[in-house]
Each structure stands twice: as C-alpha cells, then as structure tokens.
Design a protein around this motif. Structure first.
Motif, PDB file in Angstrom:
ATOM      1  N   LEU A  36       0.833  -1.199   0.000  1.00  0.00           N
ATOM      2  CA  LEU A  36       0.000   0.000   0.000  1.00  0.00           C
ATOM      3  C   LEU A  36       0.874   1.257   0.000  1.00  0.00           C
ATOM      4  N   GLN A  37       1.906   1.238   0.822  1.00  0.00           N
ATOM      5  CA  GLN A  37       2.822   2.383   0.885  1.00  0.00           C
ATOM      6  C   GLN A  37       3.535   2.579  -0.448  1.00  0.00           C
ATOM      7  N   VAL A  38       3.975   1.487  -1.061  1.00  0.00           N
ATOM      8  CA  VAL A  38       4.651   1.579  -2.369  1.00  0.00           C
ATOM      9  C   VAL A  38       3.696   2.173  -3.402  1.00  0.00           C
ATOM     10  N   PHE A  39       2.450   1.707  -3.409  1.00  0.00           N
ATOM     11  CA  PHE A  39       1.468   2.229  -4.363  1.00  0.00           C
ATOM     12  C   PHE A  39       1.232   3.726  -4.153  1.00  0.00           C
ATOM     13  N   PHE A  40       0.997   4.119  -2.906  1.00  0.00           N
ATOM     14  CA  PHE A  40       0.732   5.529  -2.639  1.00  0.00           C
ATOM     15  C   PHE A  40       1.945   6.394  -2.949  1.00  0.00           C
ATOM     16  N   ARG A  41       3.136   5.903  -2.628  1.00  0.00           N
ATOM     17  CA  ARG A  41       4.339   6.711  -2.829  1.00  0.00           C
ATOM     18  C   ARG A  41       4.684   6.859  -4.298  1.00  0.00           C
ATOM     19  N   TYR A  42       4.654   5.756  -5.055  1.00  0.00           N
ATOM     20  CA  TYR A  42       5.161   5.801  -6.423  1.00  0.00           C
ATOM     21  C   TYR A  42       4.064   5.962  -7.477  1.00  0.00           C
ATOM     22  N   ALA A  43       2.875   5.444  -7.232  1.00  0.00           N
ATOM     23  CA  ALA A  43       1.802   5.586  -8.229  1.00  0.00           C
ATOM     24  C   ALA A  43       1.038   6.888  -8.039  1.00  0.00           C
ATOM     25  N   LEU A  44       0.777   7.251  -6.796  1.00  0.00           N
ATOM     26  CA  LEU A  44      -0.005   8.467  -6.528  1.00  0.00           C
ATOM     27  C   LEU A  44       0.854   9.651  -6.086  1.00  0.00           C
ATOM     28  N   ASN A  45       2.152   9.397  -5.881  1.00  0.00           N
ATOM     29  CA  ASN A  45       3.089  10.434  -5.438  1.00  0.00           C
ATOM     30  C   ASN A  45       2.591  11.130  -4.165  1.00  0.00           C
ATOM     31  N   ASN A  46       2.072  10.309  -3.239  1.00  0.00           N
ATOM     32  CA  ASN A  46       1.524  10.837  -1.994  1.00  0.00           C
ATOM     33  C   ASN A  46       1.777   9.818  -0.879  1.00  0.00           C
ATOM     34  N   ALA A  47       2.986   9.832  -0.316  1.00  0.00           N
ATOM     35  CA  ALA A  47       3.365   8.845   0.698  1.00  0.00           C
ATOM     36  C   ALA A  47       2.540   9.018   1.970  1.00  0.00           C
ATOM     37  N   LEU A  48       2.100   7.883   2.499  1.00  0.00           N
ATOM     38  CA  LEU A  48       1.372   7.882   3.767  1.00  0.00           C
ATOM     39  C   LEU A  48       2.372   7.919   4.921  1.00  0.00           C
ATOM     40  N   ASN A  49       1.958   8.435   6.067  1.00  0.00           N
ATOM     41  CA  ASN A  49       2.919   8.551   7.174  1.00  0.00           C
ATOM     42  C   ASN A  49       2.903   7.361   8.120  1.00  0.00           C
ATOM     43  N   TRP A  50       1.929   6.479   8.051  1.00  0.00           N
ATOM     44  CA  TRP A  50       1.813   5.412   9.035  1.00  0.00           C
ATOM     45  C   TRP A  50       2.276   4.017   8.599  1.00  0.00           C
ATOM     46  N   PRO A  51       2.387   3.673   7.305  1.00  0.00           N
ATOM     47  CA  PRO A  51       2.699   2.283   6.952  1.00  0.00           C
ATOM     48  C   PRO A  51       4.055   1.776   7.443  1.00  0.00           C
ATOM     49  N   ASP A  52       5.071   2.633   7.487  1.00  0.00           N
ATOM     50  CA  ASP A  52       6.382   2.158   7.940  1.00  0.00           C
ATOM     51  C   ASP A  52       6.318   1.663   9.381  1.00  0.00           C
ATOM     52  N   GLU A  53       5.690   2.451  10.228  1.00  0.00           N
ATOM     53  CA  GLU A  53       5.588   2.050  11.633  1.00  0.00           C
ATOM     54  C   GLU A  53       4.627   0.877  11.814  1.00  0.00           C
TER      55      GLU A  53
END
Length: 194
Positions: A36-53
């Motif tokens: 999900l984080q990869v999709f948001f970061r690279y496809a939508l260019n909008n990284a989420l702040n919670w997936p890493d943690e």
C-alpha cells in the motif's frame, strides 16, 4: 519427568499453533501495508505517514509469535558440529548446558520486555499509528508503544516455555535413551531433516 513434559508439551503445541496462525496474519498484513505504501508513494506520489511504523509493529509481533516454534523445532542457526561429534552422552550434556545458559538469557529478555512494556517507554504514543474512530462519533486513539514492546515480552515468555520443554527433553534422553517423548508438532519436512 515425563509427567512434567507431557502437559507442557501439550500447552506449547496448542499455544504455539495459535501464535503461528496470528504470526501468518501479521505477515500478510505487513506485506499488504508495505505494498500500500509503495502504491501511494510511487503511483499516486503521496506517501502515507503510518505504513512504515505499522509494518514494523506487525513484524515485531510476527517474530515474537513465530520464533518460539522455530526454536522448538531447531529452526534457528546453530553450530551443532561439536555436540554431534561427541559421544551421545557428552553431546546431550553439552546441549543441556547450552539450554540452561539460554534460559538465563531469556529470563533477562523477559525482564527487559516487561520494563519496556509496563515501564517509562511504554507510556508514550506511537508517532504515526492511530485508530481512526471518527466514523463512530469518537475521538481518534493514538496507539501506545507498549503494544509494540509487548511483542518482546510475550515472545520471551513463549521462548522460556519452549526452553523448559527442551531442557526436560534433554534430561529425559540423558537418563533414558529409550524413553518415548511426546510429539513436538514439527512439520514433516523438519522431522525428516533430523
């Protein structure tokens, strides 16, 4: 000693089976969160702040719940050339000494896990993990770090239980090599490797 080993083995078998099931769920959720984080970061260019943690949280729980099964089945990296090269009794005594030393280390691990979970560090909130409850008309709840640290505490307790089972197994094998030990619920692929 078999009277002590059988109930402990039964409890470990059932508790670790539940732990492995929860560990697989944690692994699947961790993969989903990362993708999900990869999709948001690279496809939508909008990284989420919670997936890493969240992925770190799930990885810690997966490890705490699955490591005891790996320990029980001999799945950890081990240098076992010396015990195998020694005569049977000497190899069992060496393995028993190593298990007792491991028990001391695990007890210290439980102390650290308890201090982190219920001590000062566990009182803090996660920097990014929150449970959104606005949809239910409630306020968002911040996740406490103690729930992350609890994976260490629970994992160490489970490892101690397995360690005591392994000590009892070694003692029984040392005293009676023909003793019929209860099954350790290991998959066939691991049992055939022995």
């Amino acid at each position: 000693m078999l009277a002590l080993l059988r109930p402990l083995c039964w409890v470990n078998t059932h508790v670790l089976r539940v732990g492995r099931s929860l560990g697989w769920v944690a692994l699947a959720l961790m993969v989903f969160v990362i993708l999900l984080q990869v999709f948001f970061r690279y496809a939508l260019n909008n990284a989420l702040n919670w997936p890493d943690e969240a992925a770190r949280f799930l990885m810690l729980w997966m490890t705490g719940l699955m490591a005891p099964s790996a320990y029980r089945w001999g799945g950890f990296v081990a240098i076992d050339m010396l015990p195998q090269a020694l005569p049977r009794t000497a190899g069992l005594v060496l393995s028993l000494v190593i298990l007792v030393l491991s028990l001391f280390v695990l007890v210290i691990g439980v102390q650290h896990g308890y201090e982190h979970t219920f001590g000062f560090g566990g009182k803090f909130n996660s920097s990014s993990l929150r449970i959104p409850l606005e949809w239910a008309g409630m306020e968002t709840v911040k996740v406490k770090l103690k729930f992350m640290y609890m994976s260490l505490f629970v994992g160490m307790i489970l490892l101690i239980s397995v360690n005591i089972e392994l000590i009892l197994r070694s003692l029984i094998q040392l005293l009676d090599e023909d003793a019929e030990l209860p099954s350790d619920d290991a998959p066939d692929t691991l049992q055939s490797a022995d």
